[in-house]
Design a protein around this motif. Structure first.
Motif, PDB file in Angstrom:
ATOM      1  N   VAL A  26       0.832  -1.191   0.000  1.00 51.26           N
ATOM      2  CA  VAL A  26       0.000   0.000   0.000  1.00 51.26           C
ATOM      3  C   VAL A  26       0.879   1.258   0.000  1.00 51.26           C
ATOM      4  CG1 VAL A  26      -1.658   1.265   1.399  1.00 51.26           C
ATOM      5  CG2 VAL A  26      -1.956  -1.167   1.021  1.00 51.26           C
ATOM      6  N   VAL A  27       1.989   1.175   0.712  1.00 50.02           N
ATOM      7  CA  VAL A  27       2.931   2.294   0.721  1.00 50.02           C
ATOM      8  C   VAL A  27       4.329   1.737   0.468  1.00 50.02           C
ATOM      9  CG1 VAL A  27       3.919   4.182   2.082  1.00 50.02           C
ATOM     10  CG2 VAL A  27       1.517   3.571   2.412  1.00 50.02           C
ATOM     11  N   GLU A  28       5.058   2.367  -0.439  1.00 49.00           N
ATOM     12  CA  GLU A  28       6.455   1.991  -0.677  1.00 49.00           C
ATOM     13  C   GLU A  28       7.301   3.249  -0.625  1.00 49.00           C
ATOM     14  OE1 GLU A  28       6.308  -1.132  -4.228  1.00 49.00           O
ATOM     15  OE2 GLU A  28       4.840   0.485  -4.370  1.00 49.00           O
ATOM     16  N   ALA A  29       8.209   3.296   0.337  1.00 48.82           N
ATOM     17  CA  ALA A  29       9.073   4.472   0.460  1.00 48.82           C
ATOM     18  C   ALA A  29      10.505   4.065   0.176  1.00 48.82           C
ATOM     19  CB  ALA A  29       8.965   5.055   1.863  1.00 48.82           C
ATOM     20  N   THR A  30      11.163   4.795  -0.731  1.00 48.85           N
ATOM     21  CA  THR A  30      12.552   4.512  -1.062  1.00 48.85           C
ATOM     22  C   THR A  30      13.368   5.780  -0.899  1.00 48.85           C
ATOM     23  OG1 THR A  30      11.623   3.072  -2.755  1.00 48.85           O
ATOM     24  CG2 THR A  30      13.999   3.381  -2.796  1.00 48.85           C
ATOM     25  N   LYS A  31      14.356   5.717  -0.050  1.00 50.14           N
ATOM     26  CA  LYS A  31      15.261   6.849   0.229  1.00 50.14           C
ATOM     27  C   LYS A  31      14.473   8.126   0.515  1.00 50.14           C
ATOM     28  CE  LYS A  31      19.143   5.061  -2.366  1.00 50.14           C
ATOM     29  NZ  LYS A  31      20.017   5.232  -3.527  1.00 50.14           N
ATOM     30  N   LEU A  32      13.394   7.970   1.227  1.00 55.42           N
ATOM     31  CA  LEU A  32      12.505   9.100   1.505  1.00 55.42           C
ATOM     32  C   LEU A  32      13.195  10.122   2.409  1.00 55.42           C
ATOM     33  CD1 LEU A  32       9.607  10.147   1.139  1.00 55.42           C
ATOM     34  CD2 LEU A  32       8.986   8.855   3.184  1.00 55.42           C
TER      35      LEU A  32
ATOM     36  N   GLY B 105      14.583  23.611   5.646  1.00 58.24           N
ATOM     37  CA  GLY B 105      15.791  24.431   5.725  1.00 58.24           C
ATOM     38  C   GLY B 105      16.984  23.505   5.884  1.00 58.24           C
ATOM     39  N   ASN B 106      17.715  23.684   6.998  1.00 58.58           N
ATOM     40  CA  ASN B 106      18.858  22.804   7.230  1.00 58.58           C
ATOM     41  C   ASN B 106      18.501  21.623   8.109  1.00 58.58           C
ATOM     42  OD1 ASN B 106      20.845  24.029   5.724  1.00 58.58           O
ATOM     43  ND2 ASN B 106      21.201  25.592   7.315  1.00 58.58           N
ATOM     44  N   PHE B 107      17.248  21.591   8.583  1.00 60.24           N
ATOM     45  CA  PHE B 107      16.862  20.539   9.520  1.00 60.24           C
ATOM     46  C   PHE B 107      16.385  19.301   8.773  1.00 60.24           C
ATOM     47  CE2 PHE B 107      13.406  18.574  12.048  1.00 60.24           C
ATOM     48  CZ  PHE B 107      14.205  18.060  13.058  1.00 60.24           C
ATOM     49  N   MET B 108      17.008  18.171   9.063  1.00 59.76           N
ATOM     50  CA  MET B 108      16.674  16.903   8.436  1.00 59.76           C
ATOM     51  C   MET B 108      15.533  16.263   9.230  1.00 59.76           C
ATOM     52  SD  MET B 108      17.912  15.487   5.775  1.00 59.76           S
ATOM     53  CE  MET B 108      19.370  14.944   4.976  1.00 59.76           C
TER      54      MET B 108
ATOM     55  N   GLY C 226       9.264  14.807  17.710  1.00 58.64           N
ATOM     56  CA  GLY C 226      10.326  15.305  16.848  1.00 58.64           C
ATOM     57  C   GLY C 226      11.097  14.207  16.135  1.00 58.64           C
ATOM     58  N   ALA C 227      10.595  12.982  16.200  1.00 65.43           N
ATOM     59  CA  ALA C 227      11.309  11.866  15.576  1.00 65.43           C
ATOM     60  C   ALA C 227      11.197  11.886  14.060  1.00 65.43           C
ATOM     61  CB  ALA C 227      10.771  10.541  16.105  1.00 65.43           C
ATOM     62  N   GLY C 228      10.154  12.533  13.546  1.00 65.76           N
ATOM     63  CA  GLY C 228       9.934  12.542  12.099  1.00 65.76           C
ATOM     64  C   GLY C 228       8.738  11.714  11.690  1.00 65.76           C
TER      65      GLY C 228
ATOM     66  N   GLY D 254      14.713  11.360  12.668  1.00 61.79           N
ATOM     67  CA  GLY D 254      14.493  11.229  11.231  1.00 61.79           C
ATOM     68  C   GLY D 254      14.973   9.907  10.646  1.00 61.79           C
ATOM     69  N   LYS D 255      15.526   9.041  11.491  1.00 64.88           N
ATOM     70  CA  LYS D 255      16.027   7.752  10.994  1.00 64.88           C
ATOM     71  C   LYS D 255      15.234   6.588  11.579  1.00 64.88           C
ATOM     72  CE  LYS D 255      20.883   8.544   9.935  1.00 64.88           C
ATOM     73  NZ  LYS D 255      21.052   9.979   9.885  1.00 64.88           N
ATOM     74  N   ILE D 256      15.269   5.455  10.862  1.00 66.19           N
ATOM     75  CA  ILE D 256      14.608   4.256  11.383  1.00 66.19           C
ATOM     76  C   ILE D 256      15.569   3.524  12.301  1.00 66.19           C
ATOM     77  CG2 ILE D 256      13.636   2.019  10.747  1.00 66.19           C
ATOM     78  CD1 ILE D 256      12.738   3.226   8.123  1.00 66.19           C
ATOM     79  N   LEU D 257      15.126   3.258  13.532  1.00 73.05           N
ATOM     80  CA  LEU D 257      15.974   2.508  14.451  1.00 73.05           C
ATOM     81  C   LEU D 257      15.745   1.012  14.278  1.00 73.05           C
ATOM     82  CD1 LEU D 257      15.603   4.733  17.625  1.00 73.05           C
ATOM     83  CD2 LEU D 257      17.397   4.780  15.900  1.00 73.05           C
ATOM     84  N   ASP D 258      14.471   0.633  14.066  1.00 73.92           N
ATOM     85  CA  ASP D 258      14.194  -0.767  13.777  1.00 73.92           C
ATOM     86  C   ASP D 258      12.792  -0.890  13.226  1.00 73.92           C
ATOM     87  OD1 ASP D 258      14.758  -3.401  13.454  1.00 73.92           O
ATOM     88  OD2 ASP D 258      14.522  -3.951  15.558  1.00 73.92           O
ATOM     89  N   LEU D 259      12.534  -2.021  12.554  1.00 72.00           N
ATOM     90  CA  LEU D 259      11.233  -2.251  11.951  1.00 72.00           C
ATOM     91  C   LEU D 259      10.916  -3.724  12.095  1.00 72.00           C
ATOM     92  CD1 LEU D 259      10.368  -0.890   8.413  1.00 72.00           C
ATOM     93  CD2 LEU D 259       9.465  -3.031   9.231  1.00 72.00           C
TER      94      LEU D 259
END
Lengths: 253, 311
Positions: B8-14, B19-22, B44-46, B215-220
């Protein structure tokens, strides 16, 4: 920019809410021009000579059609739009559906224009009842009110797209709406004022709307009115994209 | 990239930058049809930013994102017509009645007339709001507003329902009611995506989840997999004076997989709980409180988000 028939859905949403409160809404907006008519027309008018061969109140009343419409459109697309955007998050709710933000803004512009027409028409009815509308040309004031509505709502939503907070609307009314109200030839002809003021007034949409409503209401129609229409059309077209751009920037980027 | 129909959802290098905030930093994930997928993370994790991109609200900075087999950058309108969105803050029309809220919203999807009325009525019944149909939305309780917001998101029969913190600020009873309704929706094979920072909510509802921070995945993985992988079966919670923590850890080190220091309490993941309990009883430490309990997502969360982690 992708604007479709969906603007109508946004208009209908506002109209549905309006139907619930229309009576209180209309009464408020209709009493104020009457106060001006009474105070200026009957009060001040006694001390004023005829203008263009007309008693002061007859000369001044048509301008109130334009000012009532302006205030209604300006209030709708500043405070009311801001409340929907910022507190009720109505824009966010709508743009989660196939309706996009540009269509929301255009829907707001159309609704403000509807209010401009409605409040202008109320004044036409009232001053007709007082015998202050001598010409059938007055029917052409309706499209003028639509142009006025578009011009004023575009300006108002532009400001709504920019303001940091609700308090900042005071500036808009003090710096834009009230000067237009006072210096667009509603209450006195501008001929007696310094040329600079006359030139500035020419750049204000309300000046052209007042020229049109007065001439049409009194039946003093001439080809020069087409320039006023042209002025309004150019203004509306020129700034149309500004509120769309500012809203996108404000809510999405 | 060929789209997989069951995704249903496919995210690649999303990626999303403000601004400068990732806000979202180059992440990959898939959401499968019919599952309940959770985004878990501290404020604030994203997670909200990620979900806003799925909803076609925020444009991507880079990467690819397909929703229901369509690219969010090109088919925004089509995607949104098949999506249901429940925002973090209720944004109902307060001046309108419960029923009008649904009918007006249906119109945004070009969904009108008797069919829309019928669908609205069905949703009000499902969410136990039938008696409130003529009440103003502003007069509803917090729990009812939430249920109405979820009902509204379902008015277009969405293939995917996205919920941002669906039970934030609700009292326990209202929260349980929302959970129950969401489980029922899941049984009807609607794909659910939710963000939450309630670990219990994630545990109860989600088939799979993704833990995010910075902003990063720690685990899935599935909640169970994650608990087993990072913590083990059980956790022993202890209250001991802070100065005794290090000596105690020294003593039990060979009997545990790891430990977590939560300030006033210490969590140990035992290799074998009986052995560990026996060892502890033989030590001279001042154990004011101890509880042996099954390990849960909260332990995983604390471990992965790095709060007081020691190993």
């Amino acid at each position: 920019m992708r604007i479709s028939y969906r603007v109508w859905h946004v208009f209908m949403r506002n109209f549905t809410v309006f139907k619930k409160t229309w009576l209180a809404n209309v009464m408020f907006n209709f009493i104020e021009p009457l106060l001006y008519l009474g105070a200026m027309g009957f009060g001040l008018g006694v001390f004023v000579e005829d203008i263009d061969g007309l008693p002061y109140i007859n000369w001044m009343a048509p301008g109130l059609i334009a000012t009532s419409a302006m205030w209604a459109a300006a209030l709708e697309c500043t405070y009311d739009s801001y409340m929907r955007m910022n507190y009720q998050k109505t824009y966010h709710a709508i743009i989660a559906t196939p309706v996009n933000l540009e269509e929301v803004v255009v829907g707001e512009i159309l609704f403000g224009t509807f209010k401009s027409l409605l409040y202008g028409i109320i004044i036409i009815i009232v001053i007709s009842a007082l015998g202050l509308v001598p010409s059938p040309w007055v029917l052409l004031v309706l499209p003028v009110l639509a142009l006025e509505g578009l011009a004023v709502t575009e300006l108002s939503i532009t400001w709504t797209g920019l303001v940091p907070g609700v308090d900042a609307f005071g500036f808009f009314f003090t710096l834009v709406i009230t000067p237009m109200f006072l210096f667009s030839g509603v209450f006195f002809p501008l001929d007696g004022l310094p040329v600079l003021v006359q030139v500035i007034a020419w750049f204000m949409p309300l000046y052209h709307v007042v020229e049109l409503t007065r001439s049409l209401t009194l039946g003093t129609v001439g080809p020069s009115l087409l320039y006023d229409v042209l002025w309004l059309v150019v203004f509306i077209t020129a700034i149309f994209k500004l509120p769309l751009y500012l809203m996108r920037k404000r809510l999405i980027d | 990239m060929v789209s997989n129909k069951s995704m249903v959802v496919e995210a690649t290098k999303l990626t999303k930058k403000y601004g400068n905030f990732m806000a979202v930093d180059n992440i990959n994930f898939d959401i499968r049809a019919g599952e309940c997928f959770g985004f878990l993370g501290p404020n604030g994790a994203g997670k909200t930013t990620t979900v806003k991109m799925i909803q076609c609200f925020s444009p991507l900075t880079s990467g690819t994102l397909n929703v229901l087999g369509m690219n969010v950058q090109h088919e925004e309108r089509k995607i949104k017509s098949r999506l249901g969105v429940v925002p973090q803050e209720d944004n109902l029309d307060p001046e309108l009645t419960v029923m009008q809220n649904l009918i007006i919203y249906a119109a945004y999807f070009d969904f009108k007339g008797i069919k829309a009325q019928r669908k609205a009525k069905e949703l009000l019944d499902f969410f136990e709001l039938g008696e409130k149909r003529d009440a103003l939305a502003s007069n509803l309780s917090g729990g009812m507003k939430r249920r109405l917001t979820i009902a509204r998101a379902l008015i277009n029969n969405p293939a995917l329902l996205v919920l941002d913190e669906p039970t934030n600020g609700l009292d326990p009873r209202a929260r349980h009611m929302v959970w129950q309704k969401l489980r029922e929706l899941k049984n009807r094979n609607i794909t659910l995506v939710l963000t939450t920072h309630y670990l219990e909510e994630a545990h109860r509802l989600c088939d799979r989840l993704l833990i995010m921070a910075g902003g990063k995945i720690l685990d899935l993985g599935t909640p169970k997999e994650m608990v087993n992988k990072h913590i083990g079966d059980e956790v022993l919670e202890l209250n001991i004076p802070p100065e005794q923590m290090s000596p105690l850890l020294e003593k039990v080190r060979k009997h545990i997989h790891g430990s977590l220091n939560l300030g006033t309490s210490l969590c140990l993941s035992p290799k074998d709980s009986k052995t560990l309990m026996t060892v502890l009883q033989e030590t001279p430490f001042d154990l004011q409180y101890q509880l042996l309990r099954p390990a849960n997502l909260e332990d995983v969360f604390f471990k992965l988000t790095g709060r007081g982690l020691e190993q």
